[in-house]
Design a protein around this motif. Structure first.
Motif, PDB file in Angstrom:
ATOM      1  N   GLN A  89       0.824  -1.205   0.000  1.00  0.00           N
ATOM      2  CA  GLN A  89       0.000   0.000   0.000  1.00  0.00           C
ATOM      3  C   GLN A  89       0.856   1.251   0.000  1.00  0.00           C
ATOM      4  O   GLN A  89       0.511   2.264  -0.595  1.00  0.00           O
ATOM      5  CB  GLN A  89      -0.896   0.015   1.240  1.00  0.00           C
ATOM      6  CG  GLN A  89      -2.087  -0.908   1.182  1.00  0.00           C
ATOM      7  CD  GLN A  89      -2.967  -0.710   2.401  1.00  0.00           C
ATOM      8  OE1 GLN A  89      -2.481  -0.631   3.527  1.00  0.00           O
ATOM      9  NE2 GLN A  89      -4.263  -0.629   2.189  1.00  0.00           N
ATOM     10  N   ILE A  90       1.977   1.167   0.704  1.00  0.00           N
ATOM     11  CA  ILE A  90       2.888   2.304   0.801  1.00  0.00           C
ATOM     12  C   ILE A  90       4.294   1.777   1.040  1.00  0.00           C
ATOM     13  O   ILE A  90       4.476   0.747   1.690  1.00  0.00           O
ATOM     14  CB  ILE A  90       2.460   3.276   1.926  1.00  0.00           C
ATOM     15  CG1 ILE A  90       3.312   4.551   1.900  1.00  0.00           C
ATOM     16  CG2 ILE A  90       2.521   2.606   3.281  1.00  0.00           C
ATOM     17  CD1 ILE A  90       2.785   5.648   2.811  1.00  0.00           C
ATOM     18  N   THR A 127       3.877   4.578  11.938  1.00  0.00           N
ATOM     19  CA  THR A 127       3.489   3.639  10.894  1.00  0.00           C
ATOM     20  C   THR A 127       2.495   4.243   9.909  1.00  0.00           C
ATOM     21  O   THR A 127       2.304   3.713   8.814  1.00  0.00           O
ATOM     22  CB  THR A 127       2.879   2.368  11.510  1.00  0.00           C
ATOM     23  OG1 THR A 127       1.747   2.726  12.330  1.00  0.00           O
ATOM     24  CG2 THR A 127       3.900   1.631  12.374  1.00  0.00           C
ATOM     25  N   SER A 128       1.865   5.353  10.267  1.00  0.00           N
ATOM     26  CA  SER A 128       0.891   5.975   9.372  1.00  0.00           C
ATOM     27  C   SER A 128       1.546   6.640   8.172  1.00  0.00           C
ATOM     28  O   SER A 128       1.052   6.558   7.045  1.00  0.00           O
ATOM     29  CB  SER A 128       0.055   7.007  10.135  1.00  0.00           C
ATOM     30  OG  SER A 128       0.894   8.008  10.705  1.00  0.00           O
ATOM     31  N   ASP A 129       2.698   7.303   8.412  1.00  0.00           N
ATOM     32  CA  ASP A 129       3.323   8.061   7.330  1.00  0.00           C
ATOM     33  C   ASP A 129       4.844   7.928   7.273  1.00  0.00           C
ATOM     34  O   ASP A 129       5.489   8.537   6.414  1.00  0.00           O
ATOM     35  CB  ASP A 129       2.958   9.546   7.442  1.00  0.00           C
ATOM     36  CG  ASP A 129       3.333  10.140   8.808  1.00  0.00           C
ATOM     37  OD1 ASP A 129       4.052   9.480   9.578  1.00  0.00           O
ATOM     38  OD2 ASP A 129       2.889  11.266   9.093  1.00  0.00           O
ATOM     39  N   GLY A 130       5.435   7.143   8.171  1.00  0.00           N
ATOM     40  CA  GLY A 130       6.872   6.957   8.143  1.00  0.00           C
ATOM     41  C   GLY A 130       7.678   8.090   8.747  1.00  0.00           C
ATOM     42  O   GLY A 130       8.917   8.089   8.666  1.00  0.00           O
ATOM     43  N   TYR A 382       4.581  -5.495   7.610  1.00  0.00           N
ATOM     44  CA  TYR A 382       5.674  -4.611   7.220  1.00  0.00           C
ATOM     45  C   TYR A 382       6.908  -5.465   6.943  1.00  0.00           C
ATOM     46  O   TYR A 382       7.199  -6.401   7.688  1.00  0.00           O
ATOM     47  CB  TYR A 382       5.999  -3.618   8.332  1.00  0.00           C
ATOM     48  CG  TYR A 382       4.864  -2.713   8.730  1.00  0.00           C
ATOM     49  CD1 TYR A 382       4.856  -1.370   8.356  1.00  0.00           C
ATOM     50  CD2 TYR A 382       3.800  -3.187   9.486  1.00  0.00           C
ATOM     51  CE1 TYR A 382       3.822  -0.527   8.731  1.00  0.00           C
ATOM     52  CE2 TYR A 382       2.750  -2.353   9.855  1.00  0.00           C
ATOM     53  CZ  TYR A 382       2.776  -1.024   9.480  1.00  0.00           C
ATOM     54  OH  TYR A 382       1.732  -0.201   9.844  1.00  0.00           O
ATOM     55  N   THR A 383       7.646  -5.115   5.885  1.00  0.00           N
ATOM     56  CA  THR A 383       8.878  -5.822   5.572  1.00  0.00           C
ATOM     57  C   THR A 383      10.049  -4.848   5.580  1.00  0.00           C
ATOM     58  O   THR A 383       9.923  -3.700   5.162  1.00  0.00           O
ATOM     59  CB  THR A 383       8.805  -6.513   4.197  1.00  0.00           C
ATOM     60  OG1 THR A 383       8.592  -5.530   3.176  1.00  0.00           O
ATOM     61  CG2 THR A 383       7.677  -7.530   4.163  1.00  0.00           C
ATOM     62  N   ARG A 392       4.619  -1.583   3.510  1.00  0.00           N
ATOM     63  CA  ARG A 392       3.436  -1.925   4.294  1.00  0.00           C
ATOM     64  C   ARG A 392       2.370  -2.531   3.381  1.00  0.00           C
ATOM     65  O   ARG A 392       2.031  -1.968   2.348  1.00  0.00           O
ATOM     66  CB  ARG A 392       2.875  -0.679   4.985  1.00  0.00           C
ATOM     67  CG  ARG A 392       1.730  -0.992   5.946  1.00  0.00           C
ATOM     68  CD  ARG A 392       1.231   0.272   6.609  1.00  0.00           C
ATOM     69  NE  ARG A 392       0.386   1.049   5.705  1.00  0.00           N
ATOM     70  CZ  ARG A 392      -0.043   2.282   5.961  1.00  0.00           C
ATOM     71  NH1 ARG A 392       0.325   2.889   7.083  1.00  0.00           N
ATOM     72  NH2 ARG A 392      -0.809   2.915   5.103  1.00  0.00           N
ATOM     73  N   TYR A 393       1.828  -3.681   3.809  1.00  0.00           N
ATOM     74  CA  TYR A 393       0.807  -4.407   3.071  1.00  0.00           C
ATOM     75  C   TYR A 393      -0.414  -4.604   3.954  1.00  0.00           C
ATOM     76  O   TYR A 393      -0.278  -4.850   5.152  1.00  0.00           O
ATOM     77  CB  TYR A 393       1.317  -5.794   2.650  1.00  0.00           C
ATOM     78  CG  TYR A 393       2.608  -5.793   1.871  1.00  0.00           C
ATOM     79  CD1 TYR A 393       2.621  -5.927   0.494  1.00  0.00           C
ATOM     80  CD2 TYR A 393       3.842  -5.675   2.524  1.00  0.00           C
ATOM     81  CE1 TYR A 393       3.806  -5.954  -0.222  1.00  0.00           C
ATOM     82  CE2 TYR A 393       5.036  -5.684   1.828  1.00  0.00           C
ATOM     83  CZ  TYR A 393       5.016  -5.833   0.452  1.00  0.00           C
ATOM     84  OH  TYR A 393       6.195  -5.836  -0.239  1.00  0.00           O
TER      85      TYR A 393
END
Length: 398
Positions: A89-90, A127-130, A382-383, A392-393
């Motif tokens: 997703q991002i 985690t929302s925007d890094g 998250y990877t 993020r998936y």
């Protein structure tokens, strides 16, 4: 030796290339003991919903496509296989500097992540925007492992300096340093709320710690060499974990009924009664065991340097529930999810294996760079990758 598993590989940036006019993405089928089949997916047009209309070559077809997923099938003389591919997703490419590998990480349901890179930058981020919120400075050398305590505001780290450090995620201050290992610390496990923790490392030991007093409660010494991975879980009552020779210290909390699982460089998977200190089993594996984790109170899984995945029932470890060899390179991380698990490898693959031990989905995005760690916050996976990107998936797409 377990036979290699058949697989399908899709171009890592397919979600972008197929949305171009006359877009194309390569796709490959790798069967068992047979040549690979290489084909393409071609964009013939774009639907009203903005999705590409695709055709395939060389036996490949597309069954379904959405913004983040694509389900493809290969059907030909060499075999038949259907696989779902999931795009991120991002992608957070600015948390860590370019050309610095993201080597480990952890996330909480409260919206915080922590990760370290090959430049020894240990960072707390949203985690929302890094967005990076804190920098944790104090380790001397590489950091190999980091995770949150269950509270979500305290962080545990360990690394090449042989030290465990406990940090406040809110202030970035180090609250305690635990010293006792004589070589680098490779992984940790938090027991319940965290009054006790376990660590393992290159000195060939695993240690049970009293966090409050920064002291070692016990050391598991006879592991046969470097201990790469550890995991702790409450076991089913049918599994005999042994009885301790001496009453445990009052500083030892919530270790009863738990097993300590160790993955070792000497190609063994070892299980110990955490409170009894007794070795319950030792299973010979195909090569160095890089990672171990529990799937339930009776099942565990381990992954090796030569790509083997072994799922075992603790009640009878001598006969694995399933064992296979991935053609993808070394298994670098395992993440339990539902009754299955995510696995990541040294060739950039990250895939989900369901409760039937069948590969169901592939997470795309990494282009042949090792995916070192896979973690979950309850709604997303998250990877952490050698290319420095954290992806993020959504679990809804898997």
């Amino acid at each position: 030796m377990a036979a290699p598993m058949e697989r399908m590989i899709l171009q890592s940036d397919w979600q972008y290339s197929l949305r171009e006019e006359k877009g194309r993405a390569w796709i490959t089928y790798k069967g068992t003991n047979c040549p690979s089949v290489h084909g393409h997916l071609d964009t013939q047009g774009i639907s009203r919903e903005g999705l590409p209309e695709l055709t395939g070559t060389d036996g490949f077809t597309v069954h379904n496509i959405s913004k983040y997923t694509l389900t493809a099938q290969y059907s030909g003389e060499l075999g038949s296989l259907t696989r779902k591919f999931v795009a991120p997703q991002i992608s957070f490419s600015a948390i860590h500097k370019q050309n610095k590998s993201a080597v480990c990480g952890y996330v909480t349901a409260g919206g915080l992540g922590v990760s370290c890179d090959s430049g020894n930058q240990l960072l707390v981020w949203q985690t929302s925007d890094g967005e990076v919120r804190r920098r944790l400075e104090g380790h001397k050398g590489d950091v190999y492992t980091c995770q949150f305590f269950p509270s979500g505001v305290v962080i545990l780290t360990g690394g090449a300096d042989m030290q465990l450090k406990i940090w406040s995620a809110e202030t970035a201050k180090c609250a305690a340093t635990l010293v006792g290992h004589t070589a680098g610390i490779l992984e940790t496990a938090v027991i319940d709320r965290g009054r006790n923790i376990v660590s393992c490392g290159r000195d060939g030991t695993a240690k049970l710690w009293d966090v409050g007093q920064s002291s070692v409660l016990t050391t598991f010494k006879d592991c046969g060499g470097i201990v790469n991975s550890c995991s702790v879980e409450v076991m089913d009552n049918s599994i005999d974990l042994g009885a301790p020779d001496n009453p445990p210290s009052e500083r030892e909390v919530s270790t009863e009924g738990k097993m300590l699982l160790l993955g070792c460089e000497n190609a063994t998977l070892q299980g110990y009664g955490l409170r009894s200190r007794q070795k319950i089993f030792e299973l010979d594996c195909h090569s160095a065991v890089n990672v171990v984790t529990f799937l339930s109170d009776v099942q565990a899984v381990c992954g090796t340097q030569d790509g083997h995945v072994t799922v075992v029932d603790i009640r009878n470890v001598r006969v694995p529930l399933k064992e296979w060899q991935e053609s993808r390179s070394a298994i670098l991380s395992l993440l339990p999810h539902k009754q299955g698990f995510f696995a990541s490898t040294g060739d950039g693959s990250c895939f989900y294996v369901d409760e039937r031990q069948e590969t169901r989905a592939e997470l795309t995005g990494a282009d042949c760079d090792p995916v070192y760690k896979t973690v979950c916050d309850g709604s997303h996976v998250y990877t952490s990758c050698r290319d420095g990107t954290i992806r993020r998936y959504s679990l809804l797409h898997v």
